[in-house]
Design an enzyme around this catalytic site. Structure first.
Site, mmCIF file in Angstrom:
data_model
loop_
_atom_site.group_PDB
_atom_site.id
_atom_site.type_symbol
_atom_site.label_atom_id
_atom_site.label_comp_id
_atom_site.label_asym_id
_atom_site.label_seq_id
_atom_site.Cartn_x
_atom_site.Cartn_y
_atom_site.Cartn_z
ATOM 1 N N CYS A 1 -76.494 -26.855 5.772
ATOM 2 C CA CYS A 1 -75.835 -28.100 5.360
ATOM 3 C C CYS A 1 -75.567 -29.026 6.541
ATOM 4 O O CYS A 1 -75.792 -28.692 7.686
ATOM 5 C CB CYS A 1 -74.528 -27.771 4.657
ATOM 6 S SG CYS A 1 -73.281 -27.092 5.787
ATOM 7 N N ALA B 1 -73.251 -27.714 9.188
ATOM 8 C CA ALA B 1 -73.946 -26.765 10.069
ATOM 9 C C ALA B 1 -74.700 -27.521 11.161
ATOM 10 O O ALA B 1 -74.707 -27.114 12.322
ATOM 11 C CB ALA B 1 -74.909 -25.895 9.262
ATOM 12 N N ARG C 1 -74.772 -18.451 15.840
ATOM 13 C CA ARG C 1 -75.952 -19.166 16.341
ATOM 14 C C ARG C 1 -76.380 -18.728 17.740
ATOM 15 O O ARG C 1 -77.464 -19.062 18.196
ATOM 16 C CB ARG C 1 -75.729 -20.677 16.302
ATOM 17 C CG ARG C 1 -76.973 -21.468 16.680
ATOM 18 C CD ARG C 1 -76.842 -22.895 16.218
ATOM 19 N NE ARG C 1 -77.850 -23.776 16.748
ATOM 20 C CZ ARG C 1 -77.659 -24.612 17.751
ATOM 21 N NH1 ARG C 1 -76.495 -24.660 18.380
ATOM 22 N NH2 ARG C 1 -78.620 -25.405 18.155
ATOM 23 N N HIS D 1 -77.077 -33.548 12.467
ATOM 24 C CA HIS D 1 -77.572 -33.868 13.817
ATOM 25 C C HIS D 1 -77.349 -35.353 14.092
ATOM 26 O O HIS D 1 -76.847 -35.731 15.152
ATOM 27 C CB HIS D 1 -79.079 -33.624 13.944
ATOM 28 C CG HIS D 1 -79.519 -32.236 13.653
ATOM 29 N ND1 HIS D 1 -80.749 -31.966 13.119
ATOM 30 C CD2 HIS D 1 -78.913 -31.038 13.820
ATOM 31 C CE1 HIS D 1 -80.888 -30.659 12.979
ATOM 32 N NE2 HIS D 1 -79.788 -30.079 13.384
HETATM 33 FE FE1 CFM Z 1 -83.810 -27.890 17.050
HETATM 34 FE FE2 CFM Z 1 -84.622 -25.956 15.777
HETATM 35 FE FE3 CFM Z 1 -82.314 -27.205 15.200
HETATM 36 FE FE4 CFM Z 1 -82.566 -25.741 17.487
HETATM 37 FE FE5 CFM Z 1 -81.535 -23.576 16.125
HETATM 38 FE FE6 CFM Z 1 -83.642 -23.839 14.490
HETATM 39 FE FE7 CFM Z 1 -81.355 -25.059 13.827
HETATM 40 MO MO1 CFM Z 1 -81.595 -22.503 13.767
HETATM 41 S S1 CFM Z 1 -84.604 -26.034 17.857
HETATM 42 S S2 CFM Z 1 -81.641 -27.620 17.093
HETATM 43 S S3 CFM Z 1 -81.447 -24.080 18.256
HETATM 44 S S4 CFM Z 1 -84.310 -27.841 14.948
HETATM 45 S S5 CFM Z 1 -82.898 -22.151 15.509
HETATM 46 S S6 CFM Z 1 -85.779 -24.477 14.794
HETATM 47 S S7 CFM Z 1 -82.738 -24.116 12.636
HETATM 48 S S8 CFM Z 1 -79.987 -23.812 14.750
HETATM 49 S S9 CFM Z 1 -80.831 -27.136 13.577
HETATM 50 C C1 HCA Z 2 -77.889 -23.276 10.866
HETATM 51 C C2 HCA Z 2 -77.927 -22.358 12.050
HETATM 52 C C3 HCA Z 2 -79.147 -21.498 12.087
HETATM 53 C C4 HCA Z 2 -79.169 -20.466 10.997
HETATM 54 C C5 HCA Z 2 -80.129 -19.364 11.251
HETATM 55 C C6 HCA Z 2 -80.767 -18.659 10.094
HETATM 56 C C7 HCA Z 2 -79.164 -20.792 13.469
HETATM 57 O O1 HCA Z 2 -78.910 -23.831 10.489
HETATM 58 O O2 HCA Z 2 -76.818 -23.450 10.334
HETATM 59 O O3 HCA Z 2 -80.822 -19.166 8.975
HETATM 60 O O4 HCA Z 2 -81.245 -17.574 10.351
HETATM 61 O O5 HCA Z 2 -80.114 -20.937 14.179
HETATM 62 O O6 HCA Z 2 -78.191 -20.103 13.770
HETATM 63 O O7 HCA Z 2 -80.294 -22.293 11.992
#
Ligand code: CFM
Ligand code: HCA
Length: 532
Positions: A54, A57, A88, A186
């Site tokens: 969401c 998150a 995370r 983001h």
């Molecule tokens: Fe960029 Fe990602 Fe993300 Fe990320 Fe992550 Fe991710 Fe995420 Mo999980 S590189 S910031 S550190 S888009 S692993 S592939 S989904 S938290 S929002």
């Molecule tokens: C997020 C965080 C997450 C979740 C990871 C997952 C992460 O999107 O809220 O679903 O395994 O990297 O911790 O992406």
């Protein structure tokens, strides 16, 4: 091909409406086609099991949460704060004499009475209490769903607290329901970091080759391995946003001469805004895999165009490669010819393809949970993206050139010339690097995952927590590419060895194939139907 057939089979099993929707989110890569288009950043179909998270998150969990010397307060019922407590794996260390609050989870723990009568007062008290106990340099407040529904004015509370305490209190209206995924969060976090943090610290004296790393969150210690190498070459990283970040360092980001963008999805907004406001160009980099990292280091050297720096870059590359060569070769021999599927959030499904290739593995299917079309197709298509109501809900802020602090880093001619050689203010997207015949898929659901795995039988699936175990129960080795299954770092040179070692161990473990679901051995219900 098998891929097309499988895609058709999946689509045919849907109702007409769902088929029409999902059809636009998947394609078989074909570089002969002029411009392959994929739908992204649209609502998940209700009832479909998605891997997405969401808005809260994306804002609190992803972008603002990793800042080490801030207290991050979740305003809402306890569940959201509790679930996002340490999961995370964004690591951080206190600066000398400073503090690190990453191990804590701060929550207002809203109750029914707060929902009925309003939670503002409770929030004000929570901020004061956190301040009294921890004396942080700054505080963030992130709103969860009910906060927006009942209309708590968190921005007023934050403003008053900030005036009273004399520290920044950043408030984010990142209610979970905003937008269609983490991606909205983001954007919301980027906006506030830009308006309230970046550019507010002018005490920092920039050194030669000062840079920022944007879109790197120090998962499993990635940022430490990256900066180890950058420091060795002679760069000065003012701040990373936001892995292991400190607020005063982020506030000095406008002093750098170059922004590196690792995860384009989560931070391209800040990259663009800093360029416009302060004149710092950004360069798309990829720190995952030996080749990509090496290429990024060479691109950086080209940007600075300094003979000493270029020489040092090559020396460090040579030395580092020397140290890992044998290990990578050993693991490649164990993985060669195996296949992979990758489904991660918004950048790793792209970044890890090169790394896998280096150990001999082709990625036959890849996709993002919440990326936008530009992360698939490249930034060229941004003007073609039609904004829907969900995107319009997220504020788009305008920044102007800062008259005092703007400084042109490169002449216009140099900039244009460099743009032809290196990805300056540009990102080509994931599809450009995928081979013909491979599948690109957006917001894959668990049903589709199951079918693709069953038919195309990958040796490795890079997943998240929600899909990992269904895949593994199908006898296929699956690894979390978000948390790295508690391992890491995976970025940089040493990280590449860690990744190769872990994958080599995984794909050579036959255990997965011996798992037989209990209901396949004996019926889960005893009894007879009918009368014999
Ligand atoms: Fe960029 Fe990602 Fe993300 Fe990320 Fe992550 Fe991710 Fe995420 Mo999980 S590189 S910031 S550190 S888009 S692993 S592939 S989904 S938290 S929002
Ligand atoms: C997020 C965080 C997450 C979740 C990871 C997952 C992460 O999107 O809220 O679903 O395994 O990297 O911790 O992406």
């Amino acid at each position: 091909s098998e891929s097309v057939k499988t895609m058709d089979k999946i689509l045919e099993s849907y109702s007409a409406k769902v088929m029409k929707n999902r059809k636009k989110h998947m394609l078989v890569v074909d570089h002969q086609e002029e411009k392959q288009k994929i739908d992204a950043n649209t609502r998940t179909i209700p009832g479909i099991i998605t891997n997405r998270g969401c808005c809260y998150a994306g804002c609190k969990g992803v972008v603002i949460g990793p800042v080490v010397d801030m207290v991050h307060i979740t305003h809402g019922p306890i569940g959201c704060g509790y679930y996002s407590w340490g999961t995370r794996r964004n690591k951080g260390k206190a600066r000398e004499g400073g503090k690190n609050f990453l191990a804590y989870s701060f929550n207002t723990d809203m109750q029914e009475s707060d929902i009925v009568f309003g939670g503002d007062k409770k929030l004000a008290k929570a901020i004061q209490e956190a301040y009294d106990i921890f004396k942080p340099k700054a505080i963030s407040v992130s709103a969860t769903c009910p906060v927006g529904l009942i209309g708590d004015d968190i921005h007023m509370v934050a403003k008053q607290a900030s005036q009273k305490l004399g520290i920044p209190v950043l408030s984010f209206s990142c209610e979970g329901y905003k937008g269609v995924s983490q991606s909205a969060g983001h954007h919301i976090a980027n906006n506030k970091l830009m308006t309230d943090v970046v550019g507010t610290n002018d005490d920092y004296e920039p050194k030669e080759f000062s840079i920022n790393i944007l879109g790197e969150y120090n998962i499993g210690g990635d940022e430490w391995e990256i900066t180890r190498v950058l420091n060795k070459i002679g760069y000065h990283v003012i701040t990373t946003m936001t892995g292991n970040a400190a607020i005063d360092e982020m506030a000095a980001a406008h002093k750098a001469d170059l922004n590196l963008i690792q995860c384009h999805r989560s931070i391209n907004y800040i990259g663009d805004m800093i360029e416009k406001k302060y004149g710092i160009p950004w360069l798309k980099v990829n720190f995952i895999g030996v080749k990509a990292f090496t290429q990024s280091l060479r691109d950086m050297a080209k940007y600075f165009d300094n003979p000493q720096l270029t020489k040092r870059t090559e020396e460090v590359i040579k030395q580092e490669l020397g140290e890992i060569k044998e290990d990578i070769a050993k693991y490649k021999a164990m993985c060669d010819g195996k296949t992979a599927m990758l489904f991660v959030g918004g950048s790793r499904a792209h970044h890890y393809q090169g790394m896998l290739k280096e150990i001999g593995m082709d990625t036959i299917l890849a996709g993002y949970e919440f990326a936008h079309r530009d992360d698939y197709e490249g930034r060229d298509i941004i003007p073609d993206i039609k904004l829907d109501a969900d995107s319009r809900n997220i504020e788009e802020i305008e920044v102007d050139q800062d008259e005092q602090k703007y400084r042109l880093r490169l002449s216009k001619e140099k900039y244009e010339a460099l743009k032809k050689e290196i990805p300056l203010s540009n990102y080509e997207g994931m599809i450009s690097e995928m081979a013909d015949g491979m599948i690109a898929i957006d917001d894959i659901n668990h049903y589709e995952t199951e079918i693709f795995v069953k038919v195309l039988k990958p040796d490795f699936f890079g997943s998240g927590i929600k899909d990992k175990y269904i895949i593994q129960k199908m006898g296929v080795y699956s690894k979390q590419m978000h948390s790295y299954d508690y391992a890491g770092p995976y970025a940089g040179f040493k990280g590449a060895v860690n990744f190769a070692r872990d994958v080599a161990a995984g794909v050579n473990t036959s255990a997965w194939q011996y798992i037989i679901a209990p209901w396949k051995k004996e019926p889960s219900l005893a009894g007879k139907i009918g009368v014999e």
